[in-house]
Design a protein around this motif. Structure first.
Motif, PDB file in Angstrom:
ATOM      1  N   GLY A 117       0.826  -1.194   0.000  1.00  0.00           N
ATOM      2  CA  GLY A 117       0.000   0.000   0.000  1.00  0.00           C
ATOM      3  C   GLY A 117       0.864   1.248   0.000  1.00  0.00           C
ATOM      4  N   ASN A 118       2.173   1.046   0.106  1.00  0.00           N
ATOM      5  CA  ASN A 118       3.182   2.107   0.023  1.00  0.00           C
ATOM      6  C   ASN A 118       3.248   3.025   1.223  1.00  0.00           C
ATOM      7  OD1 ASN A 118       4.420   1.258  -2.276  1.00  0.00           O
ATOM      8  ND2 ASN A 118       3.131   2.481  -3.625  1.00  0.00           N
ATOM      9  N   ASP A 119       2.744   2.597   2.367  1.00  0.00           N
ATOM     10  CA  ASP A 119       3.041   3.350   3.573  1.00  0.00           C
ATOM     11  C   ASP A 119       4.502   3.068   3.903  1.00  0.00           C
ATOM     12  OD1 ASP A 119       0.478   4.251   3.766  1.00  0.00           O
ATOM     13  OD2 ASP A 119      -0.033   3.136   5.571  1.00  0.00           O
ATOM     14  N   SER A 120       5.286   4.114   4.107  1.00  0.00           N
ATOM     15  CA  SER A 120       6.687   3.908   4.443  1.00  0.00           C
ATOM     16  C   SER A 120       7.192   5.038   5.320  1.00  0.00           C
ATOM     17  CB  SER A 120       7.541   3.788   3.177  1.00  0.00           C
ATOM     18  OG  SER A 120       7.544   4.987   2.449  1.00  0.00           O
ATOM     19  N   VAL A 121       8.268   4.723   6.024  1.00  0.00           N
ATOM     20  CA  VAL A 121       8.929   5.697   6.877  1.00  0.00           C
ATOM     21  C   VAL A 121      10.425   5.513   6.692  1.00  0.00           C
ATOM     22  CG1 VAL A 121       9.323   6.486   9.250  1.00  0.00           C
ATOM     23  CG2 VAL A 121       7.065   5.626   8.587  1.00  0.00           C
ATOM     24  N   VAL A 149       7.816  10.511   6.180  1.00  0.00           N
ATOM     25  CA  VAL A 149       6.659   9.629   6.242  1.00  0.00           C
ATOM     26  C   VAL A 149       5.936   9.732   4.907  1.00  0.00           C
ATOM     27  CG1 VAL A 149       4.461   9.148   7.398  1.00  0.00           C
ATOM     28  CG2 VAL A 149       6.437   9.928   8.736  1.00  0.00           C
ATOM     29  N   ILE A 150       5.749   8.599   4.256  1.00  0.00           N
ATOM     30  CA  ILE A 150       5.023   8.555   2.983  1.00  0.00           C
ATOM     31  C   ILE A 150       3.790   7.704   3.199  1.00  0.00           C
ATOM     32  CG2 ILE A 150       5.094   7.859   0.560  1.00  0.00           C
ATOM     33  CD1 ILE A 150       8.140   8.264   0.670  1.00  0.00           C
ATOM     34  N   ARG A 151       2.637   8.249   2.828  1.00  0.00           N
ATOM     35  CA  ARG A 151       1.380   7.541   3.051  1.00  0.00           C
ATOM     36  C   ARG A 151       0.700   7.174   1.747  1.00  0.00           C
ATOM     37  NH1 ARG A 151      -0.771   7.441   8.284  1.00  0.00           N
ATOM     38  NH2 ARG A 151      -2.133   6.012   7.198  1.00  0.00           N
ATOM     39  N   GLY A 152       0.415   5.885   1.618  1.00  0.00           N
ATOM     40  CA  GLY A 152      -0.471   5.378   0.592  1.00  0.00           C
ATOM     41  C   GLY A 152      -0.028   5.521  -0.846  1.00  0.00           C
ATOM     42  N   MET A 153      -0.922   5.132  -1.708  1.00  0.00           N
ATOM     43  CA  MET A 153      -0.651   5.097  -3.145  1.00  0.00           C
ATOM     44  C   MET A 153      -0.474   6.485  -3.736  1.00  0.00           C
ATOM     45  SD  MET A 153      -0.320   1.955  -3.721  1.00  0.00           S
ATOM     46  CE  MET A 153      -0.249   1.892  -5.484  1.00  0.00           C
ATOM     47  N   ASP A 154      -0.969   7.525  -3.064  1.00  0.00           N
ATOM     48  CA  ASP A 154      -0.780   8.874  -3.602  1.00  0.00           C
ATOM     49  C   ASP A 154       0.634   9.403  -3.320  1.00  0.00           C
ATOM     50  OD1 ASP A 154      -0.869   9.442  -0.887  1.00  0.00           O
ATOM     51  OD2 ASP A 154      -2.514  10.875  -1.032  1.00  0.00           O
ATOM     52  N   LEU A 155       1.402   8.642  -2.516  1.00  0.00           N
ATOM     53  CA  LEU A 155       2.785   8.971  -2.191  1.00  0.00           C
ATOM     54  C   LEU A 155       2.946  10.346  -1.535  1.00  0.00           C
ATOM     55  CD1 LEU A 155       4.610   7.464  -5.283  1.00  0.00           C
ATOM     56  CD2 LEU A 155       4.165   6.408  -3.066  1.00  0.00           C
TER      57      LEU A 155
END
Length: 161
Positions: free
Chosen positions: A82-86, A144-150
């Motif tokens: 889902g592309n949540d990343s830190v 912090v990157i959240r979700g598919m919208d990056l």
């Protein structure tokens, strides 16, 4: 879209939620020739004076010790589908103080945030176990990157780089 924030408090809840869900981080160090080495570990984080401070209970392997002695800059990367990343950029330092080890032992037990820690007793006898080593992770940048919208938000300490 990347937004820079001045205060860690702006992204702290997302930071804690993401690393709490993900748990494991890929730690990156570099050797004397500048080549990266990764390993998967579970650091814990706390907020000290409005800044994230990390702790890593670990074994002091010859490779890890040599890398940190040569270049203490480390990176911890968390990612989930889902592309949540830190991404957390730190300066690592070995800490041998027994009171600090007790504090870190308790942090892992309490988990910081929930879901990210574990019982260090599964690997070491006590905070005084000579095989238990602790790295202090002074954080100077968090993304912090959240979700598919990056959607990306970055906090960076003003006194580190």
């Amino acid at each position: 879209m990347t937004v820079r924030v001045r205060s860690f408090a702006v992204i702290e809840n997302e930071f804690n939620a993401s690393i709490g869900r993900i748990g494991y981080a890929t730690m990156v160090t570099v050797d004397a020739k500048g080549r990266p080495r990764t390993r998967v570990l579970i650091p814990v984080w706390e907020n000290v004076d409005g800044r994230p401070l990390g702790w890593l209970a670990t074994y002091r392997t010859p490779v890890k010790a040599a890398h940190i002695a040569g270049n203490p800059h480390t990176n911890f990367s968390y990612w989930m589908p889902g592309n949540d990343s830190v991404a957390v950029d730190t300066v690592a330092e070995w800490v041998d103080d027994l009171d600090v080890k007790r504090h870190v032992w308790d942090l892992y037990r309490r988990t910081s945030p929930p879901g990210a820690g574990y019982d260090l007793g599964d690997f070491w006898r006590s905070p005084a176990d000579p095989k238990l080593h602790v790295l202090r992770l002074d954080t100077w940048r968090v993304q912090v990157i959240r979700g598919m919208d990056l959607r990306s938000r970055i906090w960076q300490a003003t006194d580190k780089a």
